[in-house]
Design an enzyme around this catalytic site. Structure first.
Site, short mmCIF file in Angstrom:
data_model
loop_
_atom_site.label_atom_id
_atom_site.label_comp_id
_atom_site.label_asym_id
_atom_site.label_seq_id
_atom_site.Cartn_x
_atom_site.Cartn_y
_atom_site.Cartn_z
N HIS A 1 -19.93 -12.74 -28.13
CA HIS A 1 -19.67 -13.76 -27.09
C HIS A 1 -20.11 -13.27 -25.71
CE1 HIS A 1 -17.07 -15.78 -30.12
NE2 HIS A 1 -16.73 -14.54 -30.41
N SER B 1 -42.10 -11.22 -6.52
CA SER B 1 -41.91 -12.57 -5.97
C SER B 1 -42.79 -12.71 -4.74
CB SER B 1 -40.44 -12.76 -5.60
OG SER B 1 -40.32 -13.74 -4.57
N LYS C 1 -37.93 -8.23 -5.22
CA LYS C 1 -37.80 -8.70 -6.60
C LYS C 1 -38.67 -7.97 -7.60
CE LYS C 1 -35.78 -11.70 -8.20
NZ LYS C 1 -35.75 -13.16 -8.21
N GLU D 1 -39.48 -13.46 -20.29
CA GLU D 1 -39.22 -14.89 -20.11
C GLU D 1 -40.30 -15.73 -20.79
OE1 GLU D 1 -36.89 -15.03 -15.86
OE2 GLU D 1 -39.04 -14.69 -15.85
#
Ligand code: ARG
Length: 498
Positions: free
Chosen positions: A186, A307, A313, A320
């Protein structure tokens, strides 16, 4: 090839042309068709644009040429091509193949599909003799054969890339052997595990993916060539011989099924979609691990992105994209099943829709897998962070309860006692480690001072020593077993790639 020119541009008459000129244009610039005999004029622009598939099925050219060589030999054995004709035919096919490879021969806008383009190439080289190859063969058995050859070949390439990802994960598991991590259910701290055990938990699905492709390959190894349009041929062909020459295990036992069947594409797309799902789940974990909240790993600069506005970043775009691409892989499977559903026997043009999804699935996996392998191979594991957070969230509570069980307490009661202890710790802002003997005794008389012996991560890990558990000895054995499997996978891919 990359992309053939967009269909319908430059080669066809415009709808605004005067009708006489239109007629002339459509005749002179009509596609090189394999079916012109009974037609008076050329096809309409709209039909030609809808029908053309050469911009994607050109990928089948090398396989179509393989099939043509095998078919030429069968025609020769059947007495339909003389030895001399066969020699010239094979020479021309070899020459055409070389011209395709070098890019000297390319499909033209006017070629309807790969078969049409290659027949044009053959006619250019052989004149009338080139027209003999089509005897006993239809594009229906041809295209089904080509696609089987293409997918069997590319399944090996995909397995090779999967082996690289398996290898990268196993290498990290070996390198970080002994490092404890918070095991989760979980997405909450549950019980400590070895981080290696978790990495190997991503290898296991990949081994199943490879087994699945190998198993698929057995069913894909059936040759439709010789089935003709649907009924077989009246010419004395030898489908078993062409099957063997093309590396298939056997010829199809039913010509109608052979030209109508696309199970091998659907099954391949399922295998591809499930690989996509596995890469997506691994990708999601990498995103979590690389986050500020987890800080379990650091991605190498070569596999991370920045970024355009936020200078600090470092983004997990590889992971992804792997996660995102699962969507299109699943889509291709669902798309094909929907196309197949309700099709009458035998060949229907709907079946032309089998190819773009299959090609895209192959190309997507061949794009994503090397990037994921590189990401995994180069990531640095923050072992200190993993070790210190492994017991967080009272992750040793089960060990404590099981100790009480070993001392004769019913599990139900033990669960209750430890549950109370957790609440007591939370209320008093303490960890298990901070408890005094008195505090333990206050919660339950079962909690004698010596229960502390199980309140350490290494002990908890070592105790999970049954087969399949996270104990270091079991994980070491798992690594050895996986290494052997991976060698076997690699030799299957290499064997057949050769
Ligand atoms: N391009 C077609 C396909 O991909 C093969 C040609 C069969 N066409 C036909 N009209 N029978 O399925």
């Amino acid at each position: 090839m990359t992309r053939a020119p967009a269909p319908g541009h430059g080669g066809m008459a415009s709808t605004r042309t005067h009708s006489a000129e239109k007629k002339r244009n459509s005749v002179t610039k009509a596609p090189t068709r394999l079916w012109g005999g009974r037609f008076e004029g050329g096809p309409s622009d709209a039909l030609a644009r809808l029908s053309v598939s050469v911009q994607f099925d050109w990928r089948l050219a090398p396989y179509d040429l393989m099939g043509s060589r095998a078919h030429a030999r069968v025609l020769n054995r059947a007495g339909l091509l003389t030895d001399d004709e066969l020699e010239r035919m094979i020479g021309a096919l070899d020459d055409l193949e070389a011209a395709c490879r070098s890019g000297e021969f390319r499909p033209a806008v006017a070629d309807e599909d790969v078969h049409t383009a290659l027949e044009r190439g053959l006619l250019e080289r052989l004149g009338a003799l080139g027209g003999k190859l089509r005897a006993g063969r239809s594009r229906n058995d041809q295209v089904a054969t080509d696609l089987r050859l293409y997918l069997r070949d590319h399944a090996r390439q995909i397995v090779s890339r999967l082996v690289e990802l398996e290898t990268a994960l196993i290498a990290q598991a070996e390198h970080n052997l002994g490092v404890a991590a918070p095991g989760m259910t979980h997405l909450q701290h549950a019980q400590p595990v070895l981080f290696s055990h978790q990495l190997l938990a991503h290898v296991q699905p990949l081994t199943r993916d490879i087994d699945r492709l190998r198993d698929w390959d057995k069913r894909a190894a059936i040759s439709p060539l010789g089935s003709g349009a649907l009924a077989g041929s009246s010419l004395p062909l030898d489908p078993q011989a062409t099957a063997a020459e093309l590396g298939f295990d056997a010829a199809a036992p039913n010509s109608m099924d052979a030209v109508a069947d696309r199970d091998f594409v659907a099954e391949f797309l399922f295998a591809a979609a499930l690989i996509g799902v596995h890469l997506s789940r691994l990708g999601e974990e990498v995103c979590l691990w690389a986050s500020q909240e987890f800080r379990w790993i650091e991605m190498d600069d070569t596999y991370a992105t920045g970024s355009s506005i936020m200078p600090q970043k470092k983004n997990p775009d590889v992971a992804e994209l792997a996660r995102g691409k699962a969507g299109r892989l699943i889509g291709h499977l669902v798309g094909l099943l929907t196309t197949l559903k309700g099709l009458p026997l035998t060949y229907n043009r709907d079946l032309q829709e089998d190819k773009e999804g299959a090609f895209d699935a192959v190309e997507t996996l061949l794009l994503v897998l090397p990037a994921m392998s590189g990401l995994i191979a180069t990531m640095r594991v923050n072992t200190e962070r993993l070790e210190t957070s492994a017991p967080d969230g009272f992750a040793l509570a089960t060990d404590l309860a099981e100790l009480l069980v070993r001392r004769g307490v019913a599990f139900r009661d033990a669960h209750e006692v430890v549950g109370h202890l957790v609440v007591w710790c939370q209320v008093n802002d303490k960890d298990f480690d901070d408890l005094t003997d008195d505090e333990l005794a206050k919660v339950s008389p079962h909690l004698t001072p010596d229960v502390r012996e199980v309140l350490n991560v290494q002990g908890a890990l070592a105790s999970r020593k049954a087969y399949g558990g996270t104990a270091p000895d079991r994980v070491r054995e798992q690594i050895a077993a996986l290494r052997a499997q991976v060698n076997d996978h690699a030799s299957w891919a290499a064997d057949s790639e050769a």
